[in-house]
Write an enzyme that holds these catalytic residues in place. Structure first.
Site, PDB file in Angstrom:
ATOM      1  N   GLU A  15      -1.217  -0.476   8.242  1.00  0.00           N
ATOM      2  CA  GLU A  15      -2.166  -1.387   8.878  1.00  0.00           C
ATOM      3  C   GLU A  15      -1.443  -2.252   9.899  1.00  0.00           C
ATOM      4  O   GLU A  15      -0.202  -2.289   9.953  1.00  0.00           O
ATOM      5  CB  GLU A  15      -2.845  -2.275   7.824  1.00  0.00           C
ATOM      6  CG  GLU A  15      -1.888  -3.189   7.074  1.00  0.00           C
ATOM      7  CD  GLU A  15      -2.569  -3.889   5.892  1.00  0.00           C
ATOM      8  OE1 GLU A  15      -3.032  -3.193   4.965  1.00  0.00           O
ATOM      9  OE2 GLU A  15      -2.618  -5.124   5.887  1.00  0.00           O
ATOM     10  N   ARG A  64      -1.371  -4.786  -6.241  1.00  0.00           N
ATOM     11  CA  ARG A  64      -1.142  -6.235  -6.200  1.00  0.00           C
ATOM     12  C   ARG A  64       0.187  -6.555  -6.864  1.00  0.00           C
ATOM     13  O   ARG A  64       0.459  -6.124  -7.984  1.00  0.00           O
ATOM     14  CB  ARG A  64      -2.311  -6.947  -6.896  1.00  0.00           C
ATOM     15  CG  ARG A  64      -2.372  -8.420  -6.580  1.00  0.00           C
ATOM     16  CD  ARG A  64      -3.596  -9.090  -7.211  1.00  0.00           C
ATOM     17  NE  ARG A  64      -4.833  -8.696  -6.558  1.00  0.00           N
ATOM     18  CZ  ARG A  64      -5.902  -8.209  -7.193  1.00  0.00           C
ATOM     19  NH1 ARG A  64      -5.896  -8.054  -8.483  1.00  0.00           N
ATOM     20  NH2 ARG A  64      -6.984  -7.883  -6.519  1.00  0.00           N
ATOM     21  N   HIS A  88       0.836  -1.205   0.000  1.00  0.00           N
ATOM     22  CA  HIS A  88       0.000   0.000   0.000  1.00  0.00           C
ATOM     23  C   HIS A  88       0.871   1.256   0.000  1.00  0.00           C
ATOM     24  O   HIS A  88       1.959   1.264   0.592  1.00  0.00           O
ATOM     25  CB  HIS A  88      -0.885   0.039   1.240  1.00  0.00           C
ATOM     26  CG  HIS A  88      -1.684  -1.203   1.447  1.00  0.00           C
ATOM     27  ND1 HIS A  88      -2.672  -1.607   0.594  1.00  0.00           N
ATOM     28  CD2 HIS A  88      -1.636  -2.140   2.421  1.00  0.00           C
ATOM     29  CE1 HIS A  88      -3.196  -2.747   1.031  1.00  0.00           C
ATOM     30  NE2 HIS A  88      -2.586  -3.099   2.140  1.00  0.00           N
ATOM     31  N   HIS A 101       3.287  -7.516   1.662  1.00  0.00           N
ATOM     32  CA  HIS A 101       2.694  -8.428   2.641  1.00  0.00           C
ATOM     33  C   HIS A 101       1.587  -9.277   2.025  1.00  0.00           C
ATOM     34  O   HIS A 101       1.031  -8.932   0.987  1.00  0.00           O
ATOM     35  CB  HIS A 101       2.114  -7.641   3.818  1.00  0.00           C
ATOM     36  CG  HIS A 101       1.020  -6.693   3.433  1.00  0.00           C
ATOM     37  ND1 HIS A 101       1.270  -5.445   2.928  1.00  0.00           N
ATOM     38  CD2 HIS A 101      -0.329  -6.813   3.459  1.00  0.00           C
ATOM     39  CE1 HIS A 101       0.137  -4.832   2.673  1.00  0.00           C
ATOM     40  NE2 HIS A 101      -0.866  -5.639   2.974  1.00  0.00           N
TER      41      HIS A 101
HETATM   42 ZN    ZN Z   1      -2.866  -4.863   3.203  1.00  0.00          ZN
END
Ligand code: ZN
Length: 318
Positions: free
Chosen positions: A118, A195, A100, A175
């Site tokens: 996150e 992605r 991200h 991740h």
């Molecule tokens: Zn994520």
């Protein structure tokens, strides 16, 4: 004065990697046996939670944020979106490998308010479960080469996890959550994902999901940095609090309750997820039964609250 918790109803997302644990473990009324995500505290336009009780019953959290900023101690000139998002994810299969952007990239390149840092609290993990966190490239060039050549085993770092583990994933960290893992995720309120690799999987029509290698390489931190975060523990007779992380965006703690405690509000507002057990939340004379699978916000203006029972909570704040 608003003197009630704000209970929220989750929004479910079907995913090709999803399963049925959100029903079998959390008792949610899920739409299918491939339900991957429950957005449990969300004001994001892609899935806002609805308020279940009190004067604002039926409104979305996003509407409450707009029209009742005082519940969050939001200043009148704050035009930003609700900052946080809490989800439970059931990975019945491996999630795609992704990364991200940070706030600046998200804002400048994508025109959305927030990037995505996150963190995950592992609720459940089958023995031997693994996830992907970080990479082994030393330079951007090496990263791009390994991506282009599909050298995934060499590039990606894998770690084993078990229930109760905590994983911190700052923006720019490659991740993926692995098969057999259920997590509670606390994150910035963003849906911006690049992605990197999808295990060459194809859908029923033989198509692969789109990759975003150029943007992914642009936002990935190189070399991989192992984030530092101080975990403080505070233990009282009936409540054990472990701070899992605190950064520029959010703080997250794990609370283990066994008995009865009175707590003073320090944050503007608190997001609370009940992840185990049950009990009672008291605000003055008012009592609210709480149990595993419930999620609520304690709004600004509440000074003190009491908790009793035997339960575990993941608590977060701005
Ligand atoms: Zn994520």
């Amino acid at each position: 004065m608003y003197n009630e918790p704000i209970f929220l109803r989750p929004v479910f997302k079907e995913k090709i990697w999803g399963g049925k644990k959100l029903r079998t473990v959390y008792n949610y009324d899920i739409p299918s046996e491939q339900t991957g995500e429950a957005w449990v505290i969300s004001a994001h336009p892609n899935g806002p939670s609805v308020i279940e009780n009190g004067p604002l019953k039926g409104q979305t959290l996003a509407e409450a944020w707009e029209s009742h900023g005082e519940l969050f101690n939001k200043s009148v000139d704050n035009n930003e979106a609700y900052p946080l998002l809490v989800k439970i994810l059931d990975a019945n299969d491996d999630l795609s490998v992704q990364v991200h952007p940070d706030d600046t990239f998200a804002h400048e390149v994508e025109g959305v308010p927030y990037g995505k840092t996150e963190c995950w609290y592992v609720l459940d993990a089958e023995p031997g479960s693994e996830l992907i966190l970080g990479h082994n490239a030393e330079t951007k060039q090496e990263l791009e080469q390994m991506m282009a050549n599909g050298e995934w085993d060499k590039l990606l770092r894998r770690i084993k996890v078990q229930p109760g583990d905590f994983v911190y994933v700052p923006s720019g960290t490659i991740h993926a959550i692995g098969k057999g893992i259920v997590i509670l995720e606390t994150q910035q309120s963003s849906d911006m994902t690049y992605r990197v690799y999808d295990y060459d999987r194809t859908d029923a029509d033989g198509n692969q999901r789109e990759l975003h290698l150029e943007k992914a390489a642009a936002v990935t931190t190189v070399p991989h940095q192992i984030p530092e975060f101080n975990q403080e523990e505070s233990v009282s007779v009936d409540l054990n609090k472990r701070k899992l992380v605190q950064n520029d965006y959010f703080g997250v703690s794990l609370w283990r309750l066994n008995g009865h405690v009175e707590q003073t509000m320090k944050a503007d507002f608190l997001q609370v997820s009940v992840i185990k057990g049950d009990g009672v939340l008291s605000l003055g004379e008012k009592r609210f039964a709480i149990e595993k699978g419930m999620h609520f916000i304690l709004p600004h203006g509440i000074r003190k609250f009491e908790l009793s029972g035997e339960a575990e909570f993941v608590v977060s704040w701005v």
